[in-house]
Design an enzyme around this catalytic site. Structure first.
Site, short mmCIF file in Angstrom:
data_model
loop_
_atom_site.label_atom_id
_atom_site.label_comp_id
_atom_site.label_asym_id
_atom_site.label_seq_id
_atom_site.Cartn_x
_atom_site.Cartn_y
_atom_site.Cartn_z
N LYS A 21 0.83 -1.21 0.00
CA LYS A 21 0.00 0.00 0.00
C LYS A 21 0.86 1.26 0.00
CE LYS A 21 -1.72 1.46 4.08
NZ LYS A 21 -1.31 2.83 4.43
N ASN A 22 1.90 1.27 0.84
CA ASN A 22 2.68 2.50 1.03
C ASN A 22 3.71 2.75 -0.07
OD1 ASN A 22 1.12 2.99 3.21
ND2 ASN A 22 2.62 2.29 4.71
N ARG A 90 -3.91 9.67 4.25
CA ARG A 90 -2.69 10.48 4.41
C ARG A 90 -2.03 10.74 3.06
NH1 ARG A 90 0.08 13.92 7.91
NH2 ARG A 90 2.32 13.72 7.57
N CYS A 114 -4.66 7.52 9.51
CA CYS A 114 -4.91 6.90 10.81
C CYS A 114 -4.70 7.89 11.94
CB CYS A 114 -3.98 5.70 11.00
SG CYS A 114 -4.43 4.30 9.97
N ARG A 119 -0.36 14.49 13.02
CA ARG A 119 0.39 14.17 11.78
C ARG A 119 0.49 15.43 10.92
NH1 ARG A 119 -1.54 8.51 9.40
NH2 ARG A 119 0.57 8.53 8.55
N PRO A 120 1.29 16.42 11.38
CA PRO A 120 1.39 17.66 10.62
C PRO A 120 2.11 17.44 9.29
CG PRO A 120 3.03 17.62 12.37
CD PRO A 120 2.21 16.36 12.53
N ILE A 121 2.09 18.42 8.41
CA ILE A 121 2.84 18.37 7.15
C ILE A 121 3.86 19.51 7.08
CG2 ILE A 121 1.10 17.09 5.80
CD1 ILE A 121 0.17 19.85 4.71
N ASP A 122 4.24 20.02 8.25
CA ASP A 122 5.16 21.17 8.29
C ASP A 122 6.48 20.87 7.57
OD1 ASP A 122 6.88 20.61 11.38
OD2 ASP A 122 5.46 19.26 10.38
N ASP A 302 4.62 0.27 11.97
CA ASP A 302 3.38 -0.33 11.45
C ASP A 302 3.20 -1.78 11.86
OD1 ASP A 302 3.51 1.52 8.30
OD2 ASP A 302 2.95 2.12 10.33
N ARG A 394 -8.66 -0.99 4.73
CA ARG A 394 -7.91 0.09 4.10
C ARG A 394 -6.54 -0.38 3.61
NH1 ARG A 394 -6.99 4.90 7.67
NH2 ARG A 394 -5.68 5.24 5.82
C1 EPZ Z 1 4.13 6.83 6.22
O1 EPZ Z 1 3.37 7.85 6.87
C2 EPZ Z 1 3.20 5.62 6.14
N1 EPZ Z 1 2.02 5.97 5.39
C3 EPZ Z 1 2.81 5.18 7.55
O2 EPZ Z 1 2.02 3.99 7.45
C4 EPZ Z 1 4.05 4.85 8.33
O3 EPZ Z 1 3.70 4.56 9.66
C5 EPZ Z 1 5.01 6.06 8.33
O4 EPZ Z 1 5.30 6.47 6.98
C6 EPZ Z 1 6.32 5.77 9.03
O5 EPZ Z 1 6.95 4.68 8.47
C7 EPZ Z 1 2.09 5.99 4.03
O6 EPZ Z 1 3.10 5.76 3.41
C8 EPZ Z 1 0.83 6.34 3.30
P1 EPZ Z 1 6.23 10.26 8.29
P2 EPZ Z 1 3.87 9.38 6.90
O7 EPZ Z 1 6.06 11.50 7.51
O8 EPZ Z 1 4.42 9.74 5.58
C9 EPZ Z 1 6.06 13.39 11.94
C10 EPZ Z 1 0.20 2.56 7.81
O9 EPZ Z 1 -0.27 1.97 8.82
N2 EPZ Z 1 5.98 14.41 10.87
O10 EPZ Z 1 7.49 9.52 8.18
O11 EPZ Z 1 2.78 10.18 7.47
C11 EPZ Z 1 4.76 12.58 12.01
O12 EPZ Z 1 3.79 13.22 12.75
C12 EPZ Z 1 0.66 4.01 7.91
O13 EPZ Z 1 0.30 2.01 6.70
C13 EPZ Z 1 5.99 15.75 11.21
O14 EPZ Z 1 6.06 16.10 12.41
O15 EPZ Z 1 5.04 9.24 7.98
C14 EPZ Z 1 5.22 11.28 12.62
O16 EPZ Z 1 5.25 11.40 14.00
C15 EPZ Z 1 0.44 4.60 9.26
N3 EPZ Z 1 5.89 16.67 10.24
C16 EPZ Z 1 6.62 11.13 12.05
O17 EPZ Z 1 7.04 12.42 11.62
C17 EPZ Z 1 5.79 16.32 8.91
O18 EPZ Z 1 5.69 17.21 8.03
C18 EPZ Z 1 6.69 10.15 10.89
O19 EPZ Z 1 5.91 10.62 9.82
C19 EPZ Z 1 5.79 14.96 8.57
C20 EPZ Z 1 5.90 14.01 9.57
#
Ligand code: EPZ
Length: 414
Positions: A21-22, A90, A114, A119-122, A302, A394
């Site tokens: 999926k990811n 997401r 989820c 889960r910010p996008i900053d 995960d 999902r």
């Molecule tokens: C991806 O999410 C996966 N989702 C998640 O899988 C997975 O848990 C995660 O990577 C970590 O491996 C998809 O690929 C669709 P991150 P993503 O940006 O991109 C913080 C599942 O169950 N952060 O690496 O959202 C964030 O809040 C899902 O399949 C910021 O603070 O993960 C988190 O605590 C759940 N600011 C951490 O970083 C940002 O701009 C990791 O987030 C971005 C992230």
């Protein structure tokens, strides 16, 4: 929608693993950048159909042929992605990088996903601004102007998977060379880069913490075999371990399982890796003592919930530390309903092993928690009802059917 499970059946046999999926979702977003058709194997999960709804709104065409989907981005147009679609997953945010990359402008709304912590996008937006994208956030709409997009070095404050993927999608059709530093090394990021390179991109360094992108004028859609899902495969291996079973997962790249295999061996399971197959025979389950999640190649967040489910019936105590998401223990009260002994303090869970779990009515709170509750139900004495099963659909294709093919007594009640 719920899963009805009669527990206590040992899982035995073999299971073919579906596409990841990811990796699939970012590759779907990348199809917005391609001329011509992109051809992928079908993946029957709701996150994919929700992403398809967004792409259809952007003028992308989909055709199904045999076990393939044919994606035609040639009619792609730039339109606002409304919250009612974007908030379903997401990965919708990945359309931002692709749309600005292709049209130099985009308007999107905030992604969903989820509920496992803020889960910010900053990090996505900050890095895009460092590359010259002008961004305005107003009333829930993010408007981006990439007409001044330029090259250079960008250092991520944290190796975010999503931010890394968005920057790659933003810059493959850019103007100047870009170096992304402290990026995510997850196999799904590498799969996105392999796909883009097959379509004509020039990306080097995927899988390391530094990726260099030399922009190209055009990407041509190709047929691509998306990697198989290491999290789904890990879930099936843990399902076999918790039911004292013996199974083989097929079609996977065993290199992606090092941290999981290590912890499964410490738990008393026997594992055998041959080519694209991993075989597990469960054993006398014992606690691993300590486990912590982190970015790849550490133990994946995960699989944290599914691993805790296993530790609930392992001999001894275990400390589990969640380092990636702030609140990813929401499933714990549901496991406690089944007789588990777990206490949570902040991002740490203390698991005291008990001899067995007992069936109960429990509620999934997100995708992986739902999978963990199904595993607990497969091992428990008596019947378990896992409600809000739609969370699990999902990210798991034909989950109940595949578990039944391994001997589980489970059915999905719509
Ligand atoms: C991806 O999410 C996966 N989702 C998640 O899988 C997975 O848990 C995660 O990577 C970590 O491996 C998809 O690929 C669709 P991150 P993503 O940006 O991109 C913080 C599942 O169950 N952060 O690496 O959202 C964030 O809040 C899902 O399949 C910021 O603070 O993960 C988190 O605590 C759940 N600011 C951490 O970083 C940002 O701009 C990791 O987030 C971005 C992230």
């Amino acid at each position: 929608m719920e899963f009805m499970i009669n527990g206590g059946k040992k899982l035995c046999g073999a299971v073919e693993i579906e596409c990841a999926k990811n990796a699939y979702l970012p590759i779907l977003a990348a199809s917005l950048l391609c001329d011509g058709e992109v051809i992928l194997d079908k993946l029957n999960i709701t996150d994919v159909s929700n992403m398809q709804d967004i792409l259809r709104l952007l003028g992308v065409g989909f055709k199904e042929q045999n076990e393939k989907i044919i994606i035609d981005g040639s009619g792609c147009k730039n339109a606002l992605i409304p919250a009612k679609l974007a908030s379903k997953l997401r990965a919708s945010i990945l359309c931002l990088g692709a749309l600005v990359g292709r049209f130099k402008r985009a308007r999107v709304t905030y992604p969903g996903g989820c509920d496992i912590g803020l889960r910010p996008i900053d990090l996505h937006l900050k890095a895009m601004m460092e590359l010259g994208v002008e961004i305005e956030e107003c009333h829930g709409v993010i408007s981006c102007d990439g007409t001044k997009l330029h090259g250079g070095d960008v250092v991520l404050d944290y190796a975010s998977v999503g931010a890394t993927e968005n920057l790659i999608l933003l810059t493959v059709l850019g103007r100047d060379k870009v170096r992304l530093i402290n990026v995510a090394r997850e196999p799904e990021v590498v799969d996105l880069c392999n796909f883009l390179n097959k379509c004509g991109a020039k990306i080097v360094g995927a899988g390391s913490s530094e990726i260099e992108i030399t922009p190209v004028k055009r990407l041509i859609g190709r047929e691509y075999a998306v990697m198989k899902d290491r999290i789904v495969a890990g879930t099936y291996l843990l399902a076999a371990a918790i039911t004292n079973g013996e199974i083989e997962v097929r079609g996977v790249n065993s290199h992606f399982f090092t941290s999981l295999i290590k912890k499964l061996c410490q738990s008393g399971c026997f594992l055998d890796v041959k080519g694209d197959k991993i075989r597990l025979k469960s054993g006398d389950l014992k606690s691993v003592g300590f486990l912590e999640t982190n970015v790849y190649p550490a133990f994946p967040t995960d699989l944290q919930a599914q691993f805790v489910a296993l530790q609930t019936i392992a001999r001894g105590d275990c400390v589990v530390k969640e380092n990636v998401f702030a609140s990813r223990f929401k499933y714990v009260p549901e496991l406690i309903k089944m007789g588990a002994k777990i206490t949570v303090s902040g991002n740490v869970a203390f698991v005291e092993g008990v001899p067995y779990l007992t069936g109960a009515e429990v509620f999934a709170t997100d995708l992986r928690s739902g999978a963990a509750l199904v595993l607990a139900g497969l091992s428990a004495k008596g019947y378990t009802k896992v409600s809000s099963a739609e969370f699990v659909l999902r990210g798991y294709e034909n989950f109940d059917e595949k578990l039944r093919s391994l001997g589980a007594e489970i059915k999905l009640v719509i």
